[in-house]
Design an enzyme around this catalytic site. Structure first.
Site, PDB file in Angstrom:
ATOM      1  N   ASP A  81      18.408  48.211  74.172  1.00 46.10           N
ATOM      2  CA  ASP A  81      19.158  48.174  72.923  1.00 46.10           C
ATOM      3  C   ASP A  81      18.298  48.580  71.731  1.00 46.10           C
ATOM      4  O   ASP A  81      18.831  48.837  70.651  1.00 46.10           O
ATOM      5  CB  ASP A  81      19.700  46.760  72.667  1.00 46.10           C
ATOM      6  CG  ASP A  81      20.812  46.388  73.618  1.00 46.10           C
ATOM      7  OD1 ASP A  81      21.524  47.297  74.077  1.00 46.10           O
ATOM      8  OD2 ASP A  81      20.964  45.185  73.927  1.00 46.10           O
ATOM      9  N   ASP A 124      28.398  42.363  70.580  1.00 50.29           N
ATOM     10  CA  ASP A 124      28.532  41.928  71.965  1.00 50.29           C
ATOM     11  C   ASP A 124      29.606  40.850  72.044  1.00 50.29           C
ATOM     12  O   ASP A 124      30.030  40.293  71.028  1.00 50.29           O
ATOM     13  CB  ASP A 124      27.205  41.335  72.474  1.00 50.29           C
ATOM     14  CG  ASP A 124      26.136  42.397  72.621  1.00 50.29           C
ATOM     15  OD1 ASP A 124      26.467  43.507  73.041  1.00 50.29           O
ATOM     16  OD2 ASP A 124      24.968  42.098  72.311  1.00 50.29           O
ATOM     17  N   GLU A 176      16.078  47.239  21.169  1.00 56.71           N
ATOM     18  CA  GLU A 176      14.667  47.610  21.108  1.00 56.71           C
ATOM     19  C   GLU A 176      14.485  49.044  20.622  1.00 56.71           C
ATOM     20  O   GLU A 176      13.499  49.354  19.926  1.00 56.71           O
ATOM     21  CB  GLU A 176      14.022  47.449  22.489  1.00 56.71           C
ATOM     22  CG  GLU A 176      13.821  46.002  22.922  1.00 56.71           C
ATOM     23  CD  GLU A 176      13.196  45.891  24.299  1.00 56.71           C
ATOM     24  OE1 GLU A 176      12.977  46.943  24.930  1.00 56.71           O
ATOM     25  OE2 GLU A 176      12.938  44.764  24.757  1.00 56.71           O
ATOM     26  N   VAL A 229       8.249  52.719  25.721  1.00 55.93           N
ATOM     27  CA  VAL A 229       8.144  51.352  26.233  1.00 55.93           C
ATOM     28  C   VAL A 229       9.481  50.633  26.147  1.00 55.93           C
ATOM     29  O   VAL A 229       9.855  49.854  27.035  1.00 55.93           O
ATOM     30  CB  VAL A 229       7.046  50.581  25.470  1.00 55.93           C
ATOM     31  CG1 VAL A 229       7.038  49.114  25.881  1.00 55.93           C
ATOM     32  CG2 VAL A 229       5.685  51.210  25.736  1.00 55.93           C
ATOM     33  N   ALA A 230      10.239  50.921  25.085  1.00 53.01           N
ATOM     34  CA  ALA A 230      11.544  50.265  24.932  1.00 53.01           C
ATOM     35  C   ALA A 230      12.543  50.754  25.976  1.00 53.01           C
ATOM     36  O   ALA A 230      13.417  50.005  26.419  1.00 53.01           O
ATOM     37  CB  ALA A 230      12.085  50.518  23.525  1.00 53.01           C
ATOM     38  N   GLU A 272      10.215  47.540  32.316  1.00 57.01           N
ATOM     39  CA  GLU A 272       9.044  47.230  33.135  1.00 57.01           C
ATOM     40  C   GLU A 272       9.324  46.181  34.202  1.00 57.01           C
ATOM     41  O   GLU A 272       8.708  46.184  35.271  1.00 57.01           O
ATOM     42  CB  GLU A 272       7.895  46.741  32.233  1.00 57.01           C
ATOM     43  CG  GLU A 272       7.320  47.802  31.306  1.00 57.01           C
ATOM     44  CD  GLU A 272       8.106  47.914  30.012  1.00 57.01           C
ATOM     45  OE1 GLU A 272       7.736  48.736  29.174  1.00 57.01           O
ATOM     46  OE2 GLU A 272       9.098  47.186  29.853  1.00 57.01           O
TER      47      GLU A 272
END
Length: 920
Positions: A633, A332, A698, A285-286, A290
């Site tokens: 185009d 153009d 973490e 998780v660290a 997320e």
């Protein structure tokens, strides 16, 4: 099947009708209803091929099987197996939230084929069972006989069998003027779209009535071909999408690998299997950010919204980042570099040149009035009848009408049309237009206007001074050619005006060549379409940013080159490549032409040439932005990395095929979008740095727990990490997407196409510098609070022990310390090299609000008692709270010193102007 035809392809325009009827097994009286039903089973409905569409279960499953999601699934399973049901549910909620958000963004699919389908009518008039009948357009089949009249939209490709009409082909060719079509017009030169006896699905009848036999329906029509080509040139992932996928897999592998490796180490160090599993969950998780995917998506959405306010509607979120890596713009000329507002500036008459803008009434000779009248009568445009009204028609024709009105020969549309006996509309291959008109004395005259190189060969005489006409000699032609080149070199658009009186016995037929000969040249009209005022600055900025600009136009090469020079494109000797020269180039020759650093003018180019140019540039690794406005185009806009359509003058198909639509048709908006793309890319890197940095503080607590064999208790819980990643991370990270551009953003070259958004320097700054400082501060705060409570390594801190409350306070300090370090990282991440003072502390109010919201959220978790059991937090004393207050300043201050050192080193490496002069 008896009675049906085996024919499904297009007809040959020169094929005799008898042969065509035989091949189609039909006649001028059409099909019977029963036969039409049988053929419908064979050929299928007259509908454009539709894409299969998005299957939402599969798309949603794709998001749920994203590598980051899969790693979190592993963490949820481990949490469930170890009995931590709340943690498992929290992780699953994170997975569903991310997948749902990404899925909603993916539903913004392109609608090019649907836009093409909008050109098809729902009903058609046919001859069935020898009677006229209204049927559904989708039931048309080859062999049906269509009845087309003014205002009808053509439902299928067809060959005219009788009658005459004018058709608006702009949906297929981009030409705004109607084209004449009749059964008598048979020509084999040129493309099928120029065949005078063919009509095509999706076009519209503007005048006349005719019957036509259907030769192709559905996917076999010209419109179907464009639709199929648009589908086959489907979009590829943008650089950002590819990089995020690679990074996601890398993070997933690192997280899963770290969990798998350190679990045995934790057990070997004395942890129980349950504690080792908890450690693995925390490590996964660290390591998994997320908030990465939703934050990137939201940042791109903010970029899209900001661009929409500035005149650029971007239809795909990832295209914002692609814009920032643009290396070449193919643009153009008319309406993009210029205002598309023609005005007559000079008129050449056999008696001399007239500066039209400064022409006094005394200088308005009879010859000038005759030329102005002849030019005005050979038009179909209409000036505004009232001061607040709007003019309609081609800008060139509007300029001619304005010129006629200014010299005293105004020509109203009713008067012009009343005297008109025939009209031969502008032909893109002949590049001229002619009308047959009744003169005041009842005689008829042919009036012609067009490109000088196509009108002069039709002329045998030239208007004389004071009236009459003289022979147009070779010397006259040589002088006129030199004059025309001189005008074109000044950026002027030149039209030749000619006239011829017809004999009373002249037969006016469909053959324009019989009328457009033996004409008398009245003079030349030079017009200017001035460059947009802001284009020069935009071109200068693009060049400073290392972007090349090629002009792809249907205009004269010298005219286009002069306009290009006025706005800063190319040098004095800019290379001009005509459409014929481009067609003659082989693929290796075109690659060689585009591989140099020069900017090129592609003149008299077709829409198909754009596709070829885009392919060649992309094959060289260039990131191409291509402008366009016509239906033809669409494939080139689809193929380019960034297809740019005109919002005002473009067709619906071009707008749907493009990635970006300019609501103001202004080239400068493209450069604005590129700058915004670069800023968004930089800001994405800023919040990736921000998110990656706090992964270190973490992860380190879990490593300390594992390496010590549990002697150091877990400084964080997994739910505390989730509270950081989804609670305090999102708002500051998203606010970084609103960062103003760092000084010098458009002074650096485009980044390489294959350059990763996550580079080694970013990882070193995130993990080895900012992350390491944060980890030291967090672990120091955790151990200091425990030590003050009398803790020694190995002392129990679980529920019911004397140190449990102090342990909860220590984990709260560690958790709050990470958030405090996040605040310092947020300010440090705002610039890569410049000091914070250079952009201003308060220049991003959204970041200040995000930090304030994160602080409120954090203090709520710390001082709300009923949340303590869920997150494992405890209320802090004042001295413990004061412990983490310096953390943001330490993190930001360290990085500010690092950036100062980088700037000093860069200045030392860059020689001063004086040294450069001496060296020179």
């Amino acid at each position: 099947m008896a009675g049906t035809t085996s024919r499904s392809g297009p007809s040959d325009p020169s094929e005799p009708l008898v042969t065509l009827f035989r091949d189609l097994r039909t006649s001028a009286l059409g099909l019977s209803g029963r036969e039409a039903q049988r053929r419908l089973l064979v050929y299928g409905p007259n509908e454009l091929p539709q894409s299969s569409g998005r299957q939402w279960p599969a798309e949603l499953l794709k998001q749920l099987t994203h590598p980051l999601a899969l790693v979190l699934v592993v963490a949820a399973v481990l949490a469930w197996l170890t009995g931590t049901v709340i943690l498992a549910a929290a992780i699953i909620a994170v997975i569903v939230l991310n997948a749902g958000f990404a899925f909603v963004q993916e539903l913004q699919a392109e609608r090019a084929v649907e836009a093409l389908a909008a050109y098809l009518p729902t009903h058609a008039r046919v001859i069935r069972d020898r009677q006229r009948a209204d049927v559904e357009a989708r039931t048309l089949v080859p062999g049906d006989v269509l009845v087309i009249s003014e205002g009808d939209r053509v439902c299928a490709d067809a060959r005219i069998i009788d009658g005459a009409l004018e058709v608006d082909l702009s949906t297929l060719t981009g030409e705004s003027l109607p084209a004449a079509r009749s059964a008598d017009h048979v020509n084999t030169a040129g493309s099928r779209l120029q065949a005078r006896n063919l009509m095509f699905s999706g076009t519209a009848c503007t005048e006349g009535e005719a019957r036509a036999v259907v030769t192709a329906t559905g996917a076999h029509t010209e419109l179907g071909r464009v639709a199929a080509l648009s589908q086959r040139t489907g979009r590829t992932d943008s650089p950002l999408e590819r990089q995020v996928k690679r990074v996601a897999w890398l993070i997933a592998l690192v997280a899963a690998g770290a969990g798998a490796v350190f679990v045995p180490l934790g057990v070997a160090a004395g942890l129980s299997w349950a504690a080792a599993a908890t450690f693995a969950i925390g490590l996964i998780v660290a390591n998994v950010p997320e908030g990465l995917l939703p934050t990137i998506t939201l940042a791109l959405a903010v970029g899209v919204r900001d661009l929409a306010r500035r005149g650029a509607v971007v239809k795909r979120l990832s295209a914002v980042e692609t814009l920032g890596s643009t290396t070449v713009i193919c643009t153009d000329k008319t309406g993009t570099l210029t205002e598309n507002k023609m005005r007559v500036t000079k008129i050449w008459l056999p008696g001399g040149e007239v500066e039209f803008e400064n022409c006094s009434p005394a200088a308005q000779s009879p010859e000038l009035r005759v030329l102005a009248y002849s030019a005005a009568v050979c038009t179909t445009a209409e000036l505004a009848s009232q001061p607040l009204g709007s003019a309609t028609g081609d800008p060139t024709e509007l300029a001619l009408l304005e010129a006629a009105r200014s010299v005293g020969v105004p020509l109203t549309p009713p008067a012009r049309d009343a005297g008109r006996r025939a009209v031969f509309h502008f032909d893109p291959h002949l590049r001229r237009m002619s009308t047959v008109d009744a003169e005041g004395d009842g005689t008829l005259a042919v009036h012609t206007k067009g490109a000088p190189e196509t009108v002069l060969p039709c002329c045998t005489d030239i208007a004389g001074i004071g009236g009459g006409q003289n022979e147009l000699t070779d010397l006259d032609r040589t002088r006129l050619t030199a004059l025309i080149d001189s005008y074109a070199a000044q950026g002027l658009r030149i039209l030749a005006i000619a006239r011829r009186r017809l004999d009373d016995d002249t037969v006016i037929g469909p053959d324009r060549a019989a009328l457009e000969h033996g004409m008398c040249l009245l003079g030349l009209v030079a017009m200017l379409d001035p460059p947009r005022l802001q284009v020069l600055d935009a071109i200068t900025q693009a060049h400073r940013a290392g972007i090349r600009i090629h002009v792809v136009t249907g205009d004269n090469g010298l005219t286009a080159a002069q306009i290009a020079r006025r706005v800063g494109i190319g040098a004095a000797g800019v290379q001009i490549v005509t459409g014929e020269q481009l067609d003659a180039l082989s693929e290796p020759q075109l690659d060689h032409l585009l591989s140099g650093g020069e900017e090129i003018i592609f003149a008299r180019s077709s829409p198909e040439a754009k596709l070829r140019i885009a392919d060649a540039l992309r094959a060289q690794g260039q990131v191409v932005a291509m402008t366009g406005d016509g239906v033809n185009d669409a494939p080139a806009l689809h193929r380019a990395d960034i297809g740019v359509a005109m919002g005002r003058s473009g067709t619906d198909v071009a707008r749907e095929a493009a990635t970006m639509v300019l609501t103001d048709d202004d080239f400068g908006t493209i450069v604005v979008a590129i700058e915004a793309g670069r800023r968004v890319y930089d800001n994405i890197r800023k919040f990736i740095l921000y998110i990656f940095t706090h992964a270190v503080p973490e992860v380190v607590p879990f490593l300390a727990f594992a390496v010590s064999g549990g002697a150091i208790p877990l400084p964080l819980t997994v739910l505390q990490i989730l509270a950081i990643d989804l609670g305090t991370d999102i708002l500051p990270a998203l606010a970084l997407s609103r960062e103003p551009a760092e000084p010098g953003l458009m002074d650096r070259p485009p980044r390489p196409r294959k350059e990763g958004i996550i580079r080694g320097a970013l990882l070193l700054r995130a993990w080895a510098f900012l992350g390491a400082i944060s980890a030291v501060l967090v672990m120091g705060g955790f151990l200091l609070v425990l030590s003050q409570a009398g803790w020694h390594p190995g002392d129990p801190t679980g529920l019911g022990t004397p140190l449990h409350h102090s342990y909860q306070q220590a984990t709260t300090v560690a958790w709050l310390g990470i958030i405090a370090c996040q605040i310092g990282t947020a300010f440090a991440a705002r610039t890569e090299h410049a000091s914070l003072r250079a952009i201003g502390v308060f220049s991003n109010p959204a970041l200040l609000v995000g930090i304030a919201a994160a602080a409120v959220f954090a203090l709520t978790l710390v001082y709300t008692p009923f949340l303590h059991p869920v997150f494992g937090t405890a209320a802090l004393r004042a001295d413990q709270l004061m412990l983490v207050i310096p953390f943001p300043f330490i993190v930001w201050g360290a990085d500010e010193l690092r950036r100062l050192w980088l700037r000093v080193r860069a200045r030392r490496r860059t020689p001063s102007p004086t040294m450069q002069t001496c060296a020179a």
